[in-house]
Design a protein around this motif. Structure first.
Motif: not given
Length: 418
Positions: A125-131
């Motif tokens: 989940l650390d790979d997610l990037v905010a919009d």
């Protein structure tokens, strides 16, 4: 109210006389009511006759100090003492104008708001990037606003934002140094957002460890030392991306990123602003109501190309390798290693800011429409020419104004000079 023998005197005498049919110069009253209730009833009748209507009047037991609506007393009649007229309610204000969504000859193809989220791995989940990422600061004579937002195309397809943004302060007091770094990962590669984030982190570490020397060189205007030093730091940082690509067993082009950085000293006596980086994008200055494109050209680049960024082509577009004797071409040999594709050279510019300037560094997602759509440039000129910098929300609204045909991620950092 002053009274003599039960009659009002003074200025109120005329009002009382109008209600009871007597004036101040009359010798005696007409038939007077016997009680307070009768007096109110008589007053109500007089008011009804003057108004020409049989509308209801206040109760004789009502509080004399109560606020009465304007319709209680017909127009043109004097109001009794102690009564205040409630003002009419204000008209509904006009709705505020809708914020500008796009400029140009028509609306963009995609929707204005995010549609699909990028896919998520429950174990990463650390790979997610905010919009969208928004930041700001104020040091010395400069006010910083920075934003990175996902483009319309990525929002529609559910792809992560390929742009990455890093804002960091190293040191304290007047010797502090503010770094703004932005990177864009390679298009159509699954790890583009990771490469961009890693490029920002590597250059952040390099600048942070050398911030004392860099701050001293900026304050002393050692332009040559800054060129060579920042070139070396950029070379090492982007070289680590190539090393990571080798470790992952992928082509270096699949794990690459452009990199653009801005150094802002916190010293109010130092107005030198330093830009450096590799790859396409934009560097603009708004001065005296006009945009100036001050992006360093390739011919202005200094030093050797960064590792993997700036190598000259080793062959012609047809695949023929160039020899050293007058450019005569020979067929490519199957035993020779494949040549590296051409890369962008290192870019550098140090400029002195003036009060009232606005300096804008951005990725291609904003630089291209700013160069290609005059209406966008004119709109931002009107918005950003005010010496008072916009708030974070206003800056976000300004940078996300869309233009048809431009749907890439946008990352921008603007500096207002006091």
């Amino acid at each position: 109210m002053n009274q003599q023998g039960g009659r009002p005197t003074g200025r109120e005498d005329d009002w009382w006389g109008q209600l009871y049919g007597e004036r101040a110069d009359d010798t005696g009253p007409t038939t007077a009511p016997d009680s307070l209730d009768d007096r109110f009833a008589s007053a109500a009748g007089a008011l009804s006759q003057r108004s020409g209507a049989g509308a209801a009047v206040p109760s004789p037991r009502a509080d004399a100090d109560a606020v009465q609506p304007a319709s209680t007393f017909p127009p043109g009649l004097p109001k009794p003492p102690g009564f205040t007229v409630e003002p009419a309610p204000p008209a509904d204000p006009a709705p505020p104008p809708r914020p500008l969504d796009y400029v140009g000859d028509g609306p963009p193809t995609y929707a204005a708001e995010p549609t699909a989220l990028p896919p998520a791995d429950p174990d990463d989940l650390d790979d997610l990037v905010a919009d969208t990422v928004l930041d700001g600061a104020h040091y010395g004579t400069s006010t910083l606003r920075a934003v990175s937002l996902r483009g319309d195309s990525a929002r529609y397809r559910g792809e992560p934002r390929r742009d990455s943004l890093l804002t960091a302060r190293f040191g304290t007091g007047d010797h502090a140094l503010v770094l703004v770094a932005m990177a864009t990962g390679a298009r159509a590669t699954p790890r583009a957002h990771r490469a961009a984030a890693e490029a920002c982190h590597w250059i952040g570490r390099a600048v942070g460890r050398s911030h004392a020397r860099l701050s001293e060189d900026i304050r002393a205007a050692r332009r040559g030392d800054l060129k060579s030093g920042l070139h070396r730091l950029t070379d090492r940082s982007l070289g680590k991306l190539r090393a990571t690509a080798n470790e992952q067993g992928i082509e270096p082009e699949e794990y690459a990123a452009t990199l653009r950085c801005l150094l802002l000293p916190a010293d109010p006596e130092c107005r030198t602003r330093v830009f450096f980086g590799v790859g396409e994008g934009g560097l603009f200055r708004l001065r005296s109501g006009e945009w100036q494109d001050i992006e360093p050209r390739v011919t202005d680049a200094t030093g050797e190309p960064v590792v993997g960024f700036g190598s000259l082509p080793a062959e012609t577009p047809e695949g023929d390798r160039l020899t050293m004797d007058l450019g005569i071409t020979t067929p490519p040999s199957p035993y020779d290693p494949a040549p590296e594709p051409p890369r962008e050279p290192f870019r550098f510019r140090a400029s002195v800011a003036r009060p009232g300037d606005t300096l804008l560094m951005c990725t291609s997602g904003l630089a291209d429409p700013l160069r290609g759509e005059p209406e966008l440039a004119a709109h931002l000129t009107g918005r950003w020419s005010d010496p008072e910098p916009p708030g974070l929300a206003e800056f976000l609204a300004d940078t996300q104004i869309r233009v048809k045909g431009y749907a890439d991620d946008r990352t921008a950092a603007a500096v207002w000079e006091a």
